[in-house]
Design an enzyme around this catalytic site. Structure first.
Site, mmCIF file in Angstrom:
data_model
loop_
_atom_site.group_PDB
_atom_site.id
_atom_site.type_symbol
_atom_site.label_atom_id
_atom_site.label_comp_id
_atom_site.label_asym_id
_atom_site.label_seq_id
_atom_site.Cartn_x
_atom_site.Cartn_y
_atom_site.Cartn_z
ATOM 1 N N CYS A 3 7.863 -6.020 15.131
ATOM 2 C CA CYS A 3 7.122 -7.234 14.796
ATOM 3 C C CYS A 3 6.373 -7.703 16.037
ATOM 4 O O CYS A 3 6.961 -7.856 17.111
ATOM 5 C CB CYS A 3 8.079 -8.309 14.306
ATOM 6 N N CYS A 60 -4.815 4.665 2.215
ATOM 7 C CA CYS A 60 -5.245 3.304 1.872
ATOM 8 C C CYS A 60 -5.900 2.568 3.038
ATOM 9 O O CYS A 60 -6.491 1.508 2.842
ATOM 10 C CB CYS A 60 -4.059 2.501 1.346
ATOM 11 N N HIS A 75 2.623 -5.717 2.171
ATOM 12 C CA HIS A 75 3.216 -5.659 0.837
ATOM 13 C C HIS A 75 3.921 -4.327 0.641
ATOM 14 O O HIS A 75 3.621 -3.356 1.339
ATOM 15 C CB HIS A 75 2.143 -5.838 -0.238
ATOM 16 N N CYS A 101 3.036 -1.100 2.831
ATOM 17 C CA CYS A 101 1.647 -1.148 3.288
ATOM 18 C C CYS A 101 1.552 -2.316 4.272
ATOM 19 O O CYS A 101 1.561 -3.477 3.868
ATOM 20 C CB CYS A 101 0.748 -1.335 2.080
ATOM 21 N N ASP A 151 4.782 3.180 -5.238
ATOM 22 C CA ASP A 151 4.003 4.405 -5.428
ATOM 23 C C ASP A 151 4.065 5.300 -4.185
ATOM 24 O O ASP A 151 3.151 6.079 -3.928
ATOM 25 C CB ASP A 151 2.550 4.068 -5.775
ATOM 26 N N ARG A 177 6.134 2.359 -0.826
ATOM 27 C CA ARG A 177 5.061 2.378 0.169
ATOM 28 C C ARG A 177 4.968 0.979 0.773
ATOM 29 O O ARG A 177 4.474 0.055 0.145
ATOM 30 C CB ARG A 177 3.726 2.768 -0.469
ATOM 31 N N HIS A 210 4.173 -12.620 8.276
ATOM 32 C CA HIS A 210 3.642 -11.803 7.180
ATOM 33 C C HIS A 210 3.337 -10.419 7.742
ATOM 34 O O HIS A 210 2.669 -10.292 8.774
ATOM 35 C CB HIS A 210 2.364 -12.435 6.616
#
Length: 137
Positions: A44, A62, A102, A116, A106, A114, A99
């Site tokens: 983090c 992605c 997400h 992301c 998949d 995953r 934050h």
């Protein structure tokens, strides 16, 4: 020890602050770790909590760093996210509530997940303790 909003603004770059403290998202294919393949640990950026190991990173195509599992499940928390007309699962640092991104269902096996994650929410610690293979000892 909890940091104040002002302390985060002073210690983070603008994009790091917007992503971690305001739940913004960096543009795909722009973050420093989306195509980063060195061995080590992703932490983090706000509190240095260990989050993901390079061994769990994969190319999801992605434009964001993707991992199939956190290093330790208790280092992250998942929250239902219904913003932007979608139902998703937001991922946050369990220690400082930053934050991260997400998680989607998949990803590759063995987890099928995953994670992301925004590069701006991460720092990287390269592996320094390479363990020699058994036949090299």
């Amino acid at each position: 020890m909890k940091k104040t909003d002002q302390e985060y603004k002073q210690s983070l770059s603008d994009i790091e602050y917007r992503v971690t403290r305001e739940a913004a998202t960096e543009r795909p294919f722009t973050g420093k770790y989306w195509d980063h393949w060195d061995k080590g640990r992703y932490q983090c950026v706000c509190c240095s909590t260990p989050l993901f190991l390079s061994e769990t990173k994969f190319d999801a195509g992605c434009g964001w760093p993707s991992y199939n599992a956190p290093e330790v499940a208790s280092s992250i928390k998942e929250i239902r996210d219904t913003t932007h007309g979608m139902i998703r699962t937001e991922v946050r640092c369990a220690n400082c509530d930053a934050h991260l991104g997400h998680v989607f269902e998949d990803g590759p096996m063995p987890t099928g997940l995953r994670y992301c994650i925004n590069s701006a929410s991460l720092s990287f610690e390269p592996s320094t303790n390479a363990i020699p293979a058994k036949n090299e000892e």
